[in-house]
Write an enzyme that holds these catalytic residues in place. Structure first.
Site, PDB file in Angstrom:
ATOM      1  N   THR A 425      28.309-110.177 -71.391  1.00  0.00           N
ATOM      2  CA  THR A 425      28.468-109.098 -72.356  1.00  0.00           C
ATOM      3  C   THR A 425      29.652-108.206 -71.993  1.00  0.00           C
ATOM      4  O   THR A 425      29.768-107.085 -72.476  1.00  0.00           O
ATOM      5  CB  THR A 425      27.195-108.230 -72.416  1.00  0.00           C
ATOM      6  OG1 THR A 425      26.878-107.813 -71.082  1.00  0.00           O
ATOM      7  CG2 THR A 425      26.026-109.008 -72.986  1.00  0.00           C
ATOM      8  N   GLY A 429      31.493-103.804 -76.199  1.00  0.00           N
ATOM      9  CA  GLY A 429      31.784-102.514 -76.837  1.00  0.00           C
ATOM     10  C   GLY A 429      33.200-102.492 -77.400  1.00  0.00           C
ATOM     11  O   GLY A 429      33.432-102.047 -78.534  1.00  0.00           O
TER      12      GLY A 429
HETATM   13  N1  LIG Z   1      22.496-109.140 -75.023  1.00  0.00           N
HETATM   14  C1  LIG Z   1      22.883-108.692 -76.220  1.00  0.00           C
HETATM   15  N2  LIG Z   1      22.419-109.297 -77.337  1.00  0.00           N
HETATM   16  C2  LIG Z   1      22.804-108.871 -78.544  1.00  0.00           C
HETATM   17  N3  LIG Z   1      23.648-107.860 -78.741  1.00  0.00           N
HETATM   18  C3  LIG Z   1      24.153-107.214 -77.661  1.00  0.00           C
HETATM   19  C4  LIG Z   1      23.793-107.590 -76.353  1.00  0.00           C
HETATM   20  N4  LIG Z   1      24.443-106.784 -75.481  1.00  0.00           N
HETATM   21  C5  LIG Z   1      25.187-105.934 -76.218  1.00  0.00           C
HETATM   22  N5  LIG Z   1      25.012-106.180 -77.537  1.00  0.00           N
HETATM   23  C6  LIG Z   1      25.694-105.507 -78.642  1.00  0.00           C
HETATM   24  O1  LIG Z   1      27.033-105.313 -78.253  1.00  0.00           O
HETATM   25  C7  LIG Z   1      27.502-104.041 -78.688  1.00  0.00           C
HETATM   26  C8  LIG Z   1      27.912-103.228 -77.486  1.00  0.00           C
HETATM   27  O2  LIG Z   1      26.760-102.607 -76.984  1.00  0.00           O
HETATM   28  P1  LIG Z   1      26.564-101.846 -75.621  1.00  0.00           P
HETATM   29  O3  LIG Z   1      26.402-102.858 -74.545  1.00  0.00           O
HETATM   30  O4  LIG Z   1      25.453-100.909 -75.857  1.00  0.00           O
HETATM   31  O5  LIG Z   1      27.907-101.017 -75.456  1.00  0.00           O
HETATM   32  P2  LIG Z   1      29.018-101.037 -74.332  1.00  0.00           P
HETATM   33  O6  LIG Z   1      29.559-102.417 -74.248  1.00  0.00           O
HETATM   34  O7  LIG Z   1      30.028-100.076 -74.829  1.00  0.00           O
HETATM   35  O8  LIG Z   1      28.365-100.586 -73.088  1.00  0.00           O
HETATM   36  C9  LIG Z   1      26.366-103.464 -79.498  1.00  0.00           C
HETATM   37  O9  LIG Z   1      26.540-103.812 -80.846  1.00  0.00           O
HETATM   38  C10 LIG Z   1      25.141-104.137 -78.924  1.00  0.00           C
HETATM   39  O10 LIG Z   1      24.096-104.179 -79.842  1.00  0.00           O
HETATM   40  C1  LIG Z   2      40.294-101.844 -69.914  1.00  0.00           C
HETATM   41  C2  LIG Z   2      38.867-101.731 -70.276  1.00  0.00           C
HETATM   42  N1  LIG Z   2      38.510-101.026 -71.358  1.00  0.00           N
HETATM   43  C3  LIG Z   2      37.207-100.942 -71.707  1.00  0.00           C
HETATM   44  C4  LIG Z   2      36.221-101.555 -70.970  1.00  0.00           C
HETATM   45  C5  LIG Z   2      34.777-101.415 -71.397  1.00  0.00           C
HETATM   46  O1  LIG Z   2      34.080-102.610 -71.498  1.00  0.00           O
HETATM   47  P1  LIG Z   2      32.792-102.826 -72.424  1.00  0.00           P
HETATM   48  O2  LIG Z   2      33.292-103.215 -73.786  1.00  0.00           O
HETATM   49  O3  LIG Z   2      32.044-103.940 -71.773  1.00  0.00           O
HETATM   50  O4  LIG Z   2      32.047-101.534 -72.495  1.00  0.00           O
HETATM   51  C6  LIG Z   2      36.628-102.289 -69.837  1.00  0.00           C
HETATM   52  N2  LIG Z   2      35.732-102.918 -69.068  1.00  0.00           N
HETATM   53  N3  LIG Z   2      37.959-102.367 -69.521  1.00  0.00           N
HETATM   54 MG   LIG Z   3      31.741 -99.668 -73.916  1.00  0.00          MG
END
Ligand SMILES: Nc1ncnc2c1ncn2[C@@H]1O[C@H](COP(=O)(O)OP(=O)(O)O)[C@@H](O)[C@H]1O
Ligand SMILES: Cc1ncc(COP(=O)(O)O)c(N)n1
Ligand SMILES: [Mg+2]
Length: 705
Positions: A425, A429
């Site tokens: 993952t 984001g």
């Molecule tokens: N394991 C997963 N299965 C389905 N959707 C996911 C999963 N992990 C993250 N997402 C989706 O990816 C996006 C980023 O979510 P999140 O992980 O909360 O944010 P960030 O990457 O900024 O920390 C959101 O739309 C979330 O619902």
């Molecule tokens: C340069 C850069 N920008 C942003 C993210 C956030 O990562 P994520 O989408 O997993 O929250 C990252 N890991 N590196």
């Molecule tokens: Mg993020």
């Protein structure tokens, strides 16, 4: 509404001793959306034979119209040929009489070459005429007796009074004209010789179709201002891949560099902020920017530069801000002092996409433990800064992954789904926020802003889930880290980029109650918790095997009538995997038993057979879709309830698989494309076929209750 964007007049005199059916088939394969058969010199019987051959070759993949000869159309329809309507000229019988004779469902097109004729067509009672053929734009050899050509200016002037009536430009137009035609307000371009006389009619049609598509859906320029992730999963690199995958042209101004791989971030380097300012100024001086995504900005100085640039821009460009503070791996990407500066930037964005920890920091409260609490925080933040907040539940514990677009008045759109079981993952984001920006930039509808953001968010999330589901197919990084998602999964599967499609969404709305009912019916609830009576389950499987055997045949028929090779391959592969599943079920659950379909199975299959018998590709694939969509939906819930000692473990696994999810998305995309091509009456048939299949699905689940 009928799609006349790429319109072939198959003029039999021009085709001469060529084979009209072969030319028409090639034209459809190349993407022509409407075909008119013109055989002025032919006797009724001869024309009817040509129409028959052409209708068979088209097989519902394009609208088929007959020029002038209403009697031939009526005879063709009476004989069960797949004809959609007629196109008549000003000199023939009054168009009101034509409409009277062909009935309300047939398509009627009318030629018009002057502003007066167009105005008159407009004043006819609604539904008399479906579209106008307006020309000649230029002088042409196929119509030597035509009046003075209009030119594009003349076309634009003449069609000003046409109102909602689509106007197809005809007469000396072809490849190279799409941009001018769209600027002049044309709904399409009609050609005669350019395809009928082409050495390769399929190639000629494809060129015309592609050019129209490009001109009608210009590629938006999307800028990301973010940090670099050399491992390619997050940051600028993820943004560029995402923008490309979602149909945009990607541009990138690098605000920070990281030392990063799938295991985490080991260092951050921030180039002089003034240098970033100069990059942005250089873009502004030269490039139209259709949307901006902002990611990691590292420190307060950089944030101020970006905020100044945004505040000074005259154009109101959609802005999505991913308030990156902490990476998925847990590393800080923004120094603590800069958090305050971010607040100013939030006020300049349209949508912000915080994860739960970021949401908490921005709203100045402890991190939400439960989703409703997160939604309340998002609402407070939205109200405070007059932005939309796309709250992400990726960090919540549990097996769900909810997101929501929240405004100051509350939730605008809620998204729920099972968490995809993967550690890959990294960059989700980043990818999500650039997908929202890119899809929003490509949305040319004139709907309210909130609605457009909700649609972009929905499509972006759908696209991202596909990329997450495919992530483990990549081999990037070593054990223990967070691998990247596969941004190119749709490209690999031959699926078109996401574009908003209100039509298909309306279909899912139609069946939302049915979906809810299936989920709460005893069969599904008991199947999920394992308490389902074994005899009932066995009977269900027997019926399912009968159903799947027939369903595989119908998938193969969809392949036969599919308009493109890529789509044909998809339905063929689906038929094959359906047969395998069926055999598997059959082997496991009593191949020797008598195979009598239940009333429910028989009714469902009869409905699908009827859809296939229409000969219409769109209707058939629409009818086939609920079996994908509902099983994917319900199957995922069931798979989530699975456990090692579950009595129906194997079965639950099949439908919760990523492959099945991927196939479902592809099936939806193909039906979506068919819906876009379908004229109004056909679209209604597709929708009805789809809803009826969903009703049969419910009855099928409930059998033996
Ligand atoms: N394991 C997963 N299965 C389905 N959707 C996911 C999963 N992990 C993250 N997402 C989706 O990816 C996006 C980023 O979510 P999140 O992980 O909360 O944010 P960030 O990457 O900024 O920390 C959101 O739309 C979330 O619902
Ligand atoms: C340069 C850069 N920008 C942003 C993210 C956030 O990562 P994520 O989408 O997993 O929250 C990252 N890991 N590196
Ligand atoms: Mg993020």
């Amino acid at each position: 509404m009928i799609d006349v964007s790429t319109y072939l007049v198959a003029d039999l005199a021009t085709i001469d001793d060529g084979d009209p059916a072969a030319i028409v088939a090639a034209a459809v394969e190349g993407g022509v959306t409407a075909i008119q058969i013109r055989g002025k010199h032919l006797a009724d019987g001869d024309l009817l034979r040509v129409v028959d051959a052409c209708a068979e070759a088209i097989a519902g993949r394009a609208v088929l119209l007959i020029n002038d000869r209403v009697d031939v159309f009526l005879a063709a329809r009476a004989a069960g040929m797949h004809v959609d309507g007629v196109h008549v000229g000003q000199g023939d019988e009054p168009v009101e009489d034509v409409r009277e004779r062909v009935g309300p469902r047939a398509i009627v097109g009318l030629s018009a070459s002057t502003g007066d004729e167009i105005t008159r067509a407009r004043t006819l009672s609604p539904g008399t005429v479906d579209y106008l053929g307006v020309g000649a734009v230029r002088a042409t050899p196929t119509k030597p007796d035509a009046p003075e050509p209009l030119g594009w200016d003349g076309f634009a002037r003449a069609t000003q009074t046409a109102g909602a009536l689509p106007c197809v430009a005809i007469g000396g137009v072809g490849v190279g004209d799409a941009a001018d035609a769209i600027a002049a307000g044309a709904a399409g371009i009609a050609v005669v010789r350019a395809i009928c006389r082409a050495a390769d009619p399929e190639h000629a049609a494809r060129e015309l179709h592609h050019e129209w598509q490009r001109a009608a859906h210009p590629v938006p320029n999307v800028l990301t201002i973010a940090g670099s992730d050399p491992s390619g999963g997050a940051g600028i690199q993820a943004d560029l891949k995402t923008i490309q995958a979602t149909g945009g042209y990607g541009m990138a101004a690098i605000a920070a560099l990281t030392i990063q791989n799938t295991q985490g971030v080991a260092g951050v380097h921030v180039p002089p902020a003034a240098f970033l300012g100069e990059q942005l100024a250089a873009l502004d001086a030269d490039v139209r920017i259709d949307a901006v995504k902002i990611g990691m900005l590292a420190d307060a100085t950089v944030i101020d530069v970006v905020a100044d640039w945004l505040a000074a821009r005259r154009e109101s460009t959609p802005v999505v801000l991913d308030p990156v503070m902490i990476a998925t791996s847990g590393h800080r990407l923004l120094d603590a002092a800069a958090e305050a500066a971010l607040t100013r930037l939030v006020g300049l964005a349209d949508v912000i996409t915080p994860n739960l920890p970021e949401l908490a920091v921005l709203v100045g409260e402890p991190e939400a433990r439960e989703w409703p609490e997160a939604l309340a925080q998002a609402q407070r933040l939205a109200a405070r800064h007059e932005v939309l907040v796309y709250a992400k539940g990726g960090h919540l514990p549990g097996d769900r992954s909810p997101d929501a677009l929240v405004g100051s008045a509350g939730v605008l759109a809620a998204f729920d789904g099972t968490r995809i079981d993967t550690a890959s993952t990294h960059g989700t984001g980043c990818s999500l926020s650039s997908a929202i920006a890119s899809i929003r930039a490509g949305d040319r509808t004139a709907l309210a802003d909130d609605v457009r953001w909700a649609w972009s968010a929905r499509l972006a999330r759908e696209w991202l889930r596909g990329a997450i589901a495919a992530a483990d197919g990549l081999e990037v990084g070593s054990d223990g880290g967070h691998g990247p998602v596969d941004h190119a999964y749709a490209l690999r599967a031959g699926i078109a980029p996401p574009r908003r499609d209100a039509e298909l969404d309306a279909w899912w709305e139609d069946i939302s109650e049915l979906r809810a009912a299936i989920v709460s019916d005893s069969f599904v609830t008991q199947l999920a918790d394992g308490s389902l009576d074994a005899a009932r389950f066995a009977e269900y499987l027997r019926q399912d095997a009968i159903y799947l055997e027939a369903y595989a045949h119908l998938l193969a028929r969809a392949a036969v009538v599919a308009p493109t090779r890529a789509e044909r391959r998809f339905w063929e592969a689906s038929a094959a995997s359906c047969r395998e599943t069926e055999m598997e079920l059959h082997r496991a659950h009593g191949a020797t038993e008598a195979r009598t379909p239940s009333r429910e199975a028989a009714a469902y299959l009869a409905h699908l057979e009827r859809a296939a018998a229409t000969g219409d590709h769109g209707v058939l694939v629409a009818a086939l879709l609920p079996c994908f969509g509902l099983y994917d939906d319900i199957g995922r819930d069931l798979a989530a309830a699975n456990r090692a000692d579950h009595p129906y473990r194997d079965w639950l696994d099949t439908y919760g698989s990523d492959e099945f999810a991927r196939d479902t998305r592809a099936a939806i995309a193909w039906v979506q494309q068919a819906a876009r091509r379908a004229p109004g009456a056909r679209l209604r048939l597709m929708r009805r076929a789809f809803v009826q299949s969903a009703e049969h699905e419910r009855a099928f689940f409930a059998q033996g209750e």
